[in-house]
Design an enzyme around this catalytic site. Sequence first.
Site, PDB file in Angstrom:
ATOM      1  N   GLU A 239       0.857  -1.196   0.000  1.00 45.93           N
ATOM      2  CA  GLU A 239       0.000   0.000   0.000  1.00 45.93           C
ATOM      3  C   GLU A 239       0.889   1.241   0.000  1.00 45.93           C
ATOM      4  O   GLU A 239       1.943   1.246   0.651  1.00 45.93           O
ATOM      5  CB  GLU A 239      -0.927  -0.019   1.218  1.00 45.93           C
ATOM      6  CG  GLU A 239      -1.883  -1.205   1.160  1.00 45.93           C
ATOM      7  CD  GLU A 239      -2.868  -1.273   2.335  1.00 45.93           C
ATOM      8  OE1 GLU A 239      -2.731  -0.478   3.282  1.00 45.93           O
ATOM      9  OE2 GLU A 239      -3.771  -2.132   2.278  1.00 45.93           O
TER      10      GLU A 239
ATOM     11  N   HIS B  57      -7.818   1.262   2.003  1.00 47.82           N
ATOM     12  CA  HIS B  57      -7.707   0.731   3.377  1.00 47.82           C
ATOM     13  C   HIS B  57      -8.456   1.628   4.376  1.00 47.82           C
ATOM     14  O   HIS B  57      -7.884   2.049   5.395  1.00 47.82           O
ATOM     15  CB  HIS B  57      -6.234   0.591   3.778  1.00 47.82           C
ATOM     16  CG  HIS B  57      -6.029  -0.430   4.869  1.00 47.82           C
ATOM     17  ND1 HIS B  57      -4.918  -1.202   4.983  1.00 47.82           N
ATOM     18  CD2 HIS B  57      -6.830  -0.802   5.912  1.00 47.82           C
ATOM     19  CE1 HIS B  57      -5.003  -1.990   6.036  1.00 47.82           C
ATOM     20  NE2 HIS B  57      -6.164  -1.765   6.617  1.00 47.82           N
TER      21      HIS B  57
HETATM   22  N1  LIG Z   1      -9.928  -2.870   6.304  1.00 49.19           N
HETATM   23  C1  LIG Z   1      -9.669  -2.331   7.475  1.00 49.19           C
HETATM   24  O1  LIG Z   1      -9.537  -1.127   7.607  1.00 49.19           O
HETATM   25  C2  LIG Z   1      -9.564  -3.224   8.675  1.00 49.19           C
HETATM   26  C3  LIG Z   1      -9.907  -2.736   9.924  1.00 49.19           C
HETATM   27  C4  LIG Z   1      -9.859  -3.588  11.024  1.00 49.19           C
HETATM   28  C5  LIG Z   1      -9.439  -4.903  10.859  1.00 49.19           C
HETATM   29  N2  LIG Z   1      -9.068  -5.338   9.626  1.00 49.19           N
HETATM   30  C6  LIG Z   1      -8.634  -6.748   9.416  1.00 49.19           C
HETATM   31  O2  LIG Z   1      -9.779  -7.578   9.457  1.00 49.19           O
HETATM   32  C7  LIG Z   1      -9.374  -8.910   9.818  1.00 49.19           C
HETATM   33  C8  LIG Z   1     -10.330  -9.469  10.842  1.00 49.19           C
HETATM   34  O3  LIG Z   1     -10.310  -8.692  12.025  1.00 49.19           O
HETATM   35  P1  LIG Z   1     -10.982  -9.228  13.373  1.00 49.19           P
HETATM   36  O4  LIG Z   1     -10.832  -8.164  14.405  1.00 49.19           O
HETATM   37  O5  LIG Z   1     -12.323  -9.775  13.057  1.00 49.19           O
HETATM   38  O6  LIG Z   1      -9.980 -10.427  13.708  1.00 49.19           O
HETATM   39  P2  LIG Z   1     -10.249 -11.659  14.686  1.00 49.19           P
HETATM   40  O7  LIG Z   1      -8.894 -12.096  15.123  1.00 49.19           O
HETATM   41  O8  LIG Z   1     -11.261 -11.314  15.710  1.00 49.19           O
HETATM   42  O9  LIG Z   1     -10.888 -12.777  13.718  1.00 49.19           O
HETATM   43  C9  LIG Z   1     -10.171 -13.472  12.752  1.00 49.19           C
HETATM   44  C10 LIG Z   1     -10.824 -14.836  12.621  1.00 49.19           C
HETATM   45  O10 LIG Z   1     -10.265 -15.484  11.466  1.00 49.19           O
HETATM   46  C11 LIG Z   1     -10.094 -16.870  11.792  1.00 49.19           C
HETATM   47  N3  LIG Z   1      -9.099 -17.408  10.856  1.00 49.19           N
HETATM   48  C12 LIG Z   1      -7.790 -17.097  10.778  1.00 49.19           C
HETATM   49  N4  LIG Z   1      -7.230 -17.729   9.746  1.00 49.19           N
HETATM   50  C13 LIG Z   1      -8.207 -18.461   9.152  1.00 49.19           C
HETATM   51  C14 LIG Z   1      -8.234 -19.299   8.029  1.00 49.19           C
HETATM   52  N5  LIG Z   1      -7.150 -19.519   7.295  1.00 49.19           N
HETATM   53  N6  LIG Z   1      -9.410 -19.871   7.722  1.00 49.19           N
HETATM   54  C15 LIG Z   1     -10.529 -19.654   8.457  1.00 49.19           C
HETATM   55  N7  LIG Z   1     -10.547 -18.860   9.536  1.00 49.19           N
HETATM   56  C16 LIG Z   1      -9.403 -18.255   9.869  1.00 49.19           C
HETATM   57  C17 LIG Z   1      -9.652 -16.853  13.242  1.00 49.19           C
HETATM   58  O11 LIG Z   1      -9.841 -18.113  13.865  1.00 49.19           O
HETATM   59  C18 LIG Z   1     -10.551 -15.761  13.804  1.00 49.19           C
HETATM   60  O12 LIG Z   1     -11.785 -16.276  14.276  1.00 49.19           O
HETATM   61  C19 LIG Z   1      -7.946  -8.796  10.321  1.00 49.19           C
HETATM   62  O13 LIG Z   1      -7.066  -9.258   9.323  1.00 49.19           O
HETATM   63  C20 LIG Z   1      -7.752  -7.306  10.525  1.00 49.19           C
HETATM   64  O14 LIG Z   1      -6.412  -6.900  10.347  1.00 49.19           O
HETATM   65  C21 LIG Z   1      -9.147  -4.550   8.528  1.00 49.19           C
END
Ligand SMILES: NC(=O)c1ccc[n+]([C@@H]2O[C@H](COP(=O)([O-])OP(=O)(O)OC[C@H]3O[C@@H](n4cnc5c(N)ncnc54)[C@H](O)[C@@H]3O)[C@@H](O)[C@H]2O)c1
Length: 397
Positions: A258, A281
């Site tokens: 990015e 993002h």
């Molecule tokens: N776009 C944005 O601005 C933004 C903002 C916040 C978070 N995020 C991203 O969103 C994602 C999710 O955030 P969250 O707070 O819900 O995270 P979280 O840790 O609460 O949830 C992630 C889930 O994914 C599951 N998981 C991991 N790898 C997996 C796989 N290969 N197959 C199936 N399940 C799998 C985990 O068991 C967990 O339940 C993160 O990557 C975070 O960085 C993006």
Amino acid sequence: MKALVLENIHPTAVDVLRSRGYEVELRAGALREDELAESLDGVQLLGIRSNTTVSERVLKEAPDLEAIGCFCIGTNQVDLVAAAERGVGVFNAPYSNTRSVVELVIGGIIALARRLPEKTQRMHDGVWDKSARGSHEVRGRTLGIVGYGNIGTQLSNVAEALGMRVVFYDKADRPAHGNARRMASLAELLETADVVSLHVDGRPGNAGLFGAAEFAAMKPRALFINASRGMVVDYDSLRAHVLSGHIAGAAVDVFPVEPKAQGDEFESVLRGLDNVILTPHVGGSTQEAQEEIGRFVAEKLAGFALQGSTALSVNLPQVLTPTLDGEHRLGLLHHNVPGVLANLNAVFADAGDNVVGQHLSTRDHLGYVVTDASEPLSAAAIEELRRSEHCVWVRTW
Ligand SMILES: NC(=O)c1ccc[n+]([C@@H]2O[C@H](COP(=O)([O-])OP(=O)(O)OC[C@H]3O[C@@H](n4cnc5c(N)ncnc54)[C@H](O)[C@@H]3O)[C@@H](O)[C@H]2O)c1
């Protein structure tokens, strides 16, 4: 009690800290290492975002510092190990923007189902193209959520409220919300869902999780969303499947590389594709999320400084302390070696002080024990604990 708050953190943080008795000094920008070290004299709490680096050197030169609040998600900008060694607690806001991400995803699903990217582009080009061709309601469609954590579960609830069916796949054993159905495998989810939305975390094994085979396994004319991490998807494959028409549209908020600065050029194989929404993002970037981050982190800082709670600290052993209700509290951060607890309790026993509650947690090389007692320990007893070999700090409340 003094707090230094940098980088334009939301005013709610300042309100929380001032209401707890802190004198708050505000600076709009980030500080360089030298400036930061000089500014921390007499400061107990430091608030930063991602542009201030807190190095070991800064920590060494800040003996009064008790805690650092990262008013954002990431904490890479702080030397967490050096902070823990000095007993400086570090806190962040991992969940404050969950709702913002969910709303962007929901908006993306509806926009793609109605082919809005093309429609709005044609209007801007001066072409009136009124047609229902390729436009769908989302009601009754099946949303497949990959990664059913904080964001995935909240998305599940909001999507069901819109009348979507929800299926999900998670590596961990997560309970289903509402009428959502767990899929036994990613393959089962891909053959079931009309819309696939990725919400997995950034663990190393997730690099390249979604590529040519997964896109090919999606239903023809399905929609694809990624607002999780850029590195989990092979965007060359996504491009190929959008161009072939197999994927009817995509909304993408995160990219493997990015741009660093505002206004930098954004390069991607996804640029210029029909019915593809690209956003920089911004899934978690809303005023509401900023406000919630301000409140959340400031509360964590105050809870640590004023009640000894390390709940959700990213570098110290976590102890969620009960609210003080007339007890006298002593917190002892110590090296995680045998005998510290026995010694501490001997000090209380020798003082004839009745312990009414005790909470212990360890993390790596550190242990943290919080003891609530009916009477305050004497200054001499506290000094004895402070001088003991394995003490990092002793605090009383
Ligand atoms: N776009 C944005 O601005 C933004 C903002 C916040 C978070 N995020 C991203 O969103 C994602 C999710 O955030 P969250 O707070 O819900 O995270 P979280 O840790 O609460 O949830 C992630 C889930 O994914 C599951 N998981 C991991 N790898 C997996 C796989 N290969 N197959 C199936 N399940 C799998 C985990 O068991 C967990 O339940 C993160 O990557 C975070 O960085 C993006």
